[in-house]
Design an enzyme around this catalytic site. Structure first.
Site, mmCIF file in Angstrom:
data_model
loop_
_atom_site.group_PDB
_atom_site.id
_atom_site.type_symbol
_atom_site.label_atom_id
_atom_site.label_comp_id
_atom_site.label_asym_id
_atom_site.label_seq_id
_atom_site.Cartn_x
_atom_site.Cartn_y
_atom_site.Cartn_z
ATOM 1 N N SER A 17 0.824 -1.215 0.000
ATOM 2 C CA SER A 17 0.000 0.000 0.000
ATOM 3 C C SER A 17 0.862 1.271 0.000
ATOM 4 O O SER A 17 0.489 2.268 -0.616
ATOM 5 C CB SER A 17 -0.997 -0.003 1.170
ATOM 6 O OG SER A 17 -0.350 0.211 2.390
ATOM 7 N N HIS A 106 8.231 3.532 9.235
ATOM 8 C CA HIS A 106 7.937 2.696 10.412
ATOM 9 C C HIS A 106 6.604 3.163 11.007
ATOM 10 O O HIS A 106 6.380 4.365 11.134
ATOM 11 C CB HIS A 106 9.071 2.856 11.430
ATOM 12 C CG HIS A 106 8.883 2.002 12.646
ATOM 13 N ND1 HIS A 106 9.190 0.656 12.653
ATOM 14 C CD2 HIS A 106 8.384 2.286 13.869
ATOM 15 C CE1 HIS A 106 8.901 0.164 13.846
ATOM 16 N NE2 HIS A 106 8.409 1.126 14.603
ATOM 17 N N ASP A 147 15.722 0.707 12.482
ATOM 18 C CA ASP A 147 14.915 1.863 12.906
ATOM 19 C C ASP A 147 15.694 2.962 13.624
ATOM 20 O O ASP A 147 15.122 3.724 14.396
ATOM 21 C CB ASP A 147 13.755 1.405 13.817
ATOM 22 C CG ASP A 147 12.869 0.387 13.128
ATOM 23 O OD1 ASP A 147 12.692 0.485 11.902
ATOM 24 O OD2 ASP A 147 12.353 -0.509 13.825
#
Ligand code: GRF
Length: 191
Positions: A17, A106, A147
């Site tokens: 997406s 994230h 991250d």
């Protein structure tokens, strides 16, 4: 205007997406980038099928010993690399070839709720368990750790009373779809 060429790396199981949201943004005349290639580590990635369906160049760089070299070969013509649902660390040769040119998204407000193993519903559950009153998403540069790269931008969403994992995930995902194209624009403007 010369548009930057984007390489989008999707996951083996990704829906794609964010890849689609980036491709949508690229259709806008004033967007400074175009999708050059979408690449997945497995041929049966749903995100790769979605890219193909959309008419984007879609390639596979299979996992294995020479994954880094194969990925690099596919990404060679690109100016910027966007990870969108790719959950592993990138091989170091790819990071070295694209210094400060690899982005990831994230689904939380880093540095909260990030790190190895923090992906998908686990992230939203951690937000709910911590009783945070807000969540959101973070677009950041990718380095050799999970991250931890420099943050490019964040979008915040409220955590509402009665939220469950699914309702929070869908609110965050809508924010992601706006944040990723905005972050690409920002990085290109700063280049
Ligand atoms: C997103 O939630 C993103 O934050 C994370 O992986 C998910 C990918 O979703 N990195 P999609 O494949 O883009 O729909």
């Amino acid at each position: 205007m010369e548009r930057a060429k984007l390489g989008i790396v999707v996951g083996a199981k990704g829906r794609g997406s964010n890849m689609m949201a980036i491709a949508d943004a690229c259709e806008s005349e004033d967007f400074p980038a175009a999708v050059e290639v979408v690449v997945a580590p497995t041929p049966d990635s749903p995100a790769l099928a979605a890219a193909r369906q959309r008419g984007l160049a879609a390639k596979v760089a299979p996992y294995g010993e020479d994954f880094g070299a194969r990925l690099l070969e596919v990404l060679k013509p690109c100016d910027l690399v966007c990870l969108a649902g790719f959950m592993r660390l990138l091989p170091s040769e790819v990071l070295q070839a694209f210094p400060k040119r690899v982005l990831n998204i994230h689904p939380a407000l880093l540095p909260r709720h990030g790190g190895k193993g923090m992906y998908g519903s686990r992230v939203h559950q951690a937000v709910l368990d911590a009783e945070d009153d807000e969540s959101g998403c973070t677009v950041h540069f990718v380095d050799e750790r999970y991250d931890e790269g420099d943050i490019i931008l964040q979008r915040r969403v409220p955590v509402r009373p009665g939220d469950d994992n699914e309702s929070l995930a869908s609110r965050v995902l809508a924010a992601e779809h706006e944040a990723y194209p905005a972050a690409i624009r920002k990085v290109l403007e700063d280049m």
